[in-house]
Design a protein around this motif. Structure first.
Motif, PDB file in Angstrom:
ATOM      1  N   LYS A   1       0.959  -1.121   0.134  1.00 46.15           N
ATOM      2  CA  LYS A   1      -0.027  -0.161  -0.008  1.00 46.15           C
ATOM      3  C   LYS A   1       0.896   1.243  -0.015  1.00 46.15           C
ATOM      4  O   LYS A   1       0.461   2.276  -0.056  1.00 46.15           O
TER       5      LYS A   1
ATOM      6  N   ALA B   1      -8.207  -5.502  -2.516  1.00 38.52           N
ATOM      7  CA  ALA B   1      -8.205  -3.988  -2.868  1.00 38.52           C
ATOM      8  C   ALA B   1      -9.374  -3.275  -2.861  1.00 38.52           C
ATOM      9  O   ALA B   1      -9.562  -1.801  -2.498  1.00 38.52           O
ATOM     10  N   LEU B   2     -10.541  -4.023  -3.172  1.00 39.86           N
ATOM     11  CA  LEU B   2     -11.870  -3.228  -3.485  1.00 39.86           C
ATOM     12  C   LEU B   2     -12.348  -2.942  -1.868  1.00 39.86           C
ATOM     13  O   LEU B   2     -13.164  -1.964  -1.792  1.00 39.86           O
TER      14      LEU B   2
ATOM     15  N   GLU C   1     -10.535  -1.833   0.614  1.00 38.49           N
ATOM     16  CA  GLU C   1      -9.649  -0.894   1.345  1.00 38.49           C
ATOM     17  C   GLU C   1     -10.357   0.220   1.687  1.00 38.49           C
ATOM     18  O   GLU C   1     -11.345   0.774   1.247  1.00 38.49           O
ATOM     19  N   GLN C   2     -10.073   0.647   2.943  1.00 38.46           N
ATOM     20  CA  GLN C   2     -10.513   2.005   3.489  1.00 38.46           C
ATOM     21  C   GLN C   2     -10.258   3.234   2.644  1.00 38.46           C
ATOM     22  O   GLN C   2      -9.311   3.401   2.063  1.00 38.46           O
ATOM     23  N   GLY C   3     -11.353   3.980   2.713  1.00 44.51           N
ATOM     24  CA  GLY C   3     -11.259   5.318   1.980  1.00 44.51           C
ATOM     25  C   GLY C   3     -10.600   6.417   2.916  1.00 44.51           C
ATOM     26  O   GLY C   3     -10.194   5.927   3.876  1.00 44.51           O
ATOM     27  N   SER C   4     -10.439   7.412   2.323  1.00 41.88           N
ATOM     28  CA  SER C   4      -9.815   8.627   3.267  1.00 41.88           C
ATOM     29  C   SER C   4     -10.829   8.522   4.607  1.00 41.88           C
ATOM     30  O   SER C   4     -11.986   8.887   4.261  1.00 41.88           O
ATOM     31  N   ARG C   5     -10.201   9.144   5.589  1.00 40.53           N
ATOM     32  CA  ARG C   5     -10.947   9.072   6.873  1.00 40.53           C
ATOM     33  C   ARG C   5     -10.239   9.925   7.866  1.00 40.53           C
ATOM     34  O   ARG C   5      -8.811   9.926   7.832  1.00 40.53           O
ATOM     35  N   GLU C   6     -10.916  10.033   8.932  1.00 40.12           N
ATOM     36  CA  GLU C   6     -10.018  10.528  10.367  1.00 40.12           C
ATOM     37  C   GLU C   6     -10.108   9.607  11.526  1.00 40.12           C
ATOM     38  O   GLU C   6     -11.180   8.937  11.683  1.00 40.12           O
ATOM     39  N   VAL C   7      -9.130   9.422  11.963  1.00 39.56           N
ATOM     40  CA  VAL C   7      -8.944   8.385  13.241  1.00 39.56           C
ATOM     41  C   VAL C   7      -8.491   8.815  14.396  1.00 39.56           C
ATOM     42  O   VAL C   7      -7.261   9.615  14.418  1.00 39.56           O
ATOM     43  N   GLU C   8      -9.178   9.061  15.280  1.00 40.52           N
ATOM     44  CA  GLU C   8      -8.603   9.530  16.599  1.00 40.52           C
ATOM     45  C   GLU C   8      -8.079   8.729  17.553  1.00 40.52           C
ATOM     46  O   GLU C   8      -8.670   7.536  17.712  1.00 40.52           O
TER      47      GLU C   8
END
Lengths: 420, 303
Positions: B263, B290-291, B293-300
């Motif tokens: 990745k 691969a399908l 997979e996480q998209g863009s995000r925020e992780v606290e």
């Protein structure tokens, strides 16, 4: 002495080796991260460090960070509270990118951008309360008022290297700040995977691709997904393969779920995107099921649909063939000029006595020139003796109508040449 | 314009070459005169002279070379006046033209090796280039192999793009029959200081399709995440290395899957595309993953 030199050398080598390492173990958050490929930034406008592994039960695992995610930003928050440390926090926040991000107690988040490093955003803060806003400053432009109270200063650090990551984490943990990772999806990978799955001709790809079409909100993914499904349908109908994998695909397509999906998403009321609707018609044209006649006729008759798609629905009905004739004749008889045109053309493609007779009758009775031209073309395609006779009769009847006559001459000439 | 310029430079070189080679063979001189002239069907007529020159003097290197260079099957067909057109047509095959060039080499090895590698290959005519390739393949089998490889190495390291490109082609073509010799030679070139040389070496390795090149190509692909900039191969070379793995297929599928799964690699999309064309079943599961997979995000992170 020699031993000392040797061990010194070993230490130097070790330091070098550690220094050159492109991975880092974050002991506090319990993750391993890796330096990103150097040209990702240029090629995909992406930056960050990649999460190589997440240790169970650590802070990262609890936050459900996943392997392979790309940490592009580490975001920290300096909470101001009542005693306040605004000046220092603001300086840190603006250090890298000349952006000051503030979160107010009412939940507003405001980003103040100054032009150059060292420029002031234009507000003074006492404790955590704004007590002065300079006219014309970024703060004034962002509508910050005296008396507004700031909850936190947000520091957003762009991560390019492992050192950036280490530095950000060290800084934020030192201040006990809240830390958020902002991750980036590598653009293009999922699209490429969807496209590749269309080429591999494997039954296992069918359900996931259908899920994307049905559930994803991302059009850039749904379009290639339906195209790949169409490819798989094509594959399944070709007779050149007979491997186990191919048979599995054929069985999978034969279970009817893809057909049902295409019949559903061909409708304008269900699918807003015309490319997807178009691809669905393509799938129906390949599978040629009787059950699609109704839905394709409806598309053909839908005056709100794009003309090209309506015409394609007619072609789909042509591909289904003789079974679609009843429906096409009904549509031809009740429809407006556009429907008549498409239906006549489809009837010409399918041929047969009933199609022919309906078209011959219509040619005698209809006045609209465009439709008559289409019917002439359709009858020429059918090309049997009664059709040719009908065309010749028309030639006598429409001697004065130049465009129709020219076309008739051309068509009859071609038919003659074909029969010779 | 460029092609025109190149053409005229080659013509001038050839003319100088023709003039400088003094010969006592009358037919040869006549043939060379014809080539320099502006006369109609000059090449076809010159070829007839070169053939006579060889009849008169079977060991005349220049006559052999020029016959190999100029003879063409285009001169002979059923409509031509000659009765024996089929025989002539056969004699003008790539195989036979290469043989004449090789005979020239046998008479004067150093001279014609240099000419074949640095001049003949440059001629922008597939017939001439293929004949030269045929001659070079014969040299590899029957001539001074070491000198040939040395010369090709010099060409692929050259400043001139055309030399590098021609040499990559010849090395790839010879390498298809003799991967055991050519692959290590190309692998050695992967460390060369000139990026374009490395690029051509990678391309040739892809064309040879020998699985022994896989580890080296993988090393190039993965160098992108090296910490020190000097250890990272340039993006173009790395991209071509993925393409080369795609051409090799077979055992390279496993490596392509790994790149597609890495990745942090900028070449994931290239690897996925290569896998799509190979159609190997081993690619299915990694692509399905691969399908998901996480998209863009925020992780606290709470600590």
């Amino acid at each position: 002495m020699l031993v000392k030199i040797q061990s010194l050398l070993l230490i130097v080598i070790l330091i070098c080796a550690v220094g050159c390492e492109n991975r880092y173990h974050d002991e506090q958050f319990k993750i391993h991260v890796q330096q990103l490929d150097s040209d990702l930034e240029n090629r995909w406008s992406t930056n960050g460090v990649v999460v190589i592994s997440v240790e169970p039960n650590g802070p990262a695992a609890r936050a459900q960070l996943e392997e392979g995610e790309l940490i592009s930003y580490v975001v920290g928050e300096y909470s101001l509270g009542s005693e306040g440390n605004y000046g220092r926090a603001a300086k840190k926040s603006m250090h890298e990118d000349n952006n000051l991000i503030l979160r107010f107690t009412d939940g507003r988040i405001v980003r103040l951008a100054v032009r150059r490093s060292g420029d002031k955003p234009g507000l003074k803060v006492d404790g955590n309360v704004v007590n002065e806003v300079k006219g014309g400053s970024p703060a004034a432009n962002a509508n910050i008022q005296v008396g507004d109270s700031i909850d936190a200063v947000i520091d957003e650090r762009k991560i390019r290297t492992i050192d950036d990551y280490k530095e950000a984490i060290e800084e934020f943990t030192k201040h006990g700040s809240k830390i958020t990772f902002r991750t980036t999806e590598l653009a293009g990978v999922r699209i490429a995977a969807v496209e590749a799955l269309g080429e591999l001709g494997d039954a296992r790809a069918v359900d996931p691709l259908m899920d994307i079409v049905e559930q994803s909100g991302d059009l850039s993914l749904r379009k290639p997904a339906i195209r790949s499904l169409a490819r798989l349908v094509d594959f399944s109908q070709s007779s050149t393969h007979s491997t186990e994998r191919f048979n599995a695909l054929r069985e999978k397509i034969a279970d009817g779920r893809v057909l049902a999906l295409a019949q559903m998403y061909v409708k304008r009321a269900v699918e807003a995107d015309q490319e997807i609707r178009r691809t669905c018609i393509g799938i129906l044209g390949v599978l040629k099921p009787q059950s699609a006649i109704g839905v394709l006729t409806a598309v053909m008759e839908d005056s709100g649909e794009v003309p090209g798609i309506r015409f394609q629905a007619g072609l789909g009905l042509s591909q289904i063939g003789a079974d679609a004739v009843d429906s096409l004749i009904a549509a031809f008889e009740r429809g407006d000029a556009n429907v008549k045109n498409i239906a006549a053309s489809a009837l010409g493609n399918i041929g047969g006595i009933r199609s022919r007779d309906v078209l011959i009758d219509a040619l005698d009775s209809l006045e609209d020139l465009t439709i008559r031209l289409t019917i002439v073309d359709a009858l020429a395609k059918i090309g049997d003796a009664p059709a040719i006779q009908a065309l010749q009769n028309q030639k006598v009847r429409f001697q004065d109508e130049s465009s129709l006559n020219t076309f008739l001459n051309e068509v009859l000439g071609q038919l003659e040449a074909r029969s010779m | 314009m460029n092609r025109c310029l190149r053409g005229s430079i080659i013509s001038i070189c050839l003319a100088v070459f023709l003039v400088s080679c003094g010969s006592h063979n009358e037919y040869l001189s006549k043939g060379k005169e014809l080539i320099k002239s502006e006369r109609r069907r000059k090449e076809e007529r010159a070829v007839a002279q070169f053939k006579l020159a060889i009849q008169q003097e079977p060991s005349n290197a220049e006559a052999h070379y020029l016959l190999g260079f100029y003879d063409s099957q285009e001169f002979y067909n059923a409509k031509s006046s000659s009765e024996n057109w089929e025989e002539y047509w056969e004699k003008a095959s790539t195989e036979n033209r290469g043989k004449h060039m090789f005979l020239a080499y046998q008479q004067e090895q150093n001279k014609y090796l240099e000419i074949l590698v640095f001049e003949t290959l440059r001629r922008n005519e597939p017939g001439v280039q293929n004949a030269a390739l045929n001659a070079l393949k014969r040299i590899y089998k029957q001539g001074d192999r070491d000198k040939l490889l040395k010369s090709l190495k010099k060409a692929i390291k050259s400043k001139d793009n055309r030399d590098r490109h021609d040499a990559h082609w010849v090395l790839a073509e010879i390498g298809k029959d003799a991967p055991g010799t050519i692959v290590p030679l190309l692998v050695e070139l992967l460390d060369h200081k000139r990026k374009e040389t490395r690029l051509n070496a990678v391309k040739a390795l892809g064309e040879i399709r020998d699985e022994n090149a896989i580890p080296e190509l993988v090393k190039i692909v993965n160098s992108g995440s090296a910490k020190r900039a000097k250890d990272r191969e340039s993006p173009e070379v790395r991209q071509l290395a993925v393409e080369a793995l795609g051409k090799i297929g077979g055992a390279a599928v496993k490596e392509l899957v790994e790149i597609a799964e890495n990745k942090g690699s900028s070449l994931r999309v290239d690897a996925i595309q290569a896998l799509a064309t190979l159609g190997d079943e081993r690619a299915v599961n990694p692509l399905l993953n691969a399908l998901g997979e996480q998209g863009s995000r925020e992780v606290e992170i709470k600590f």
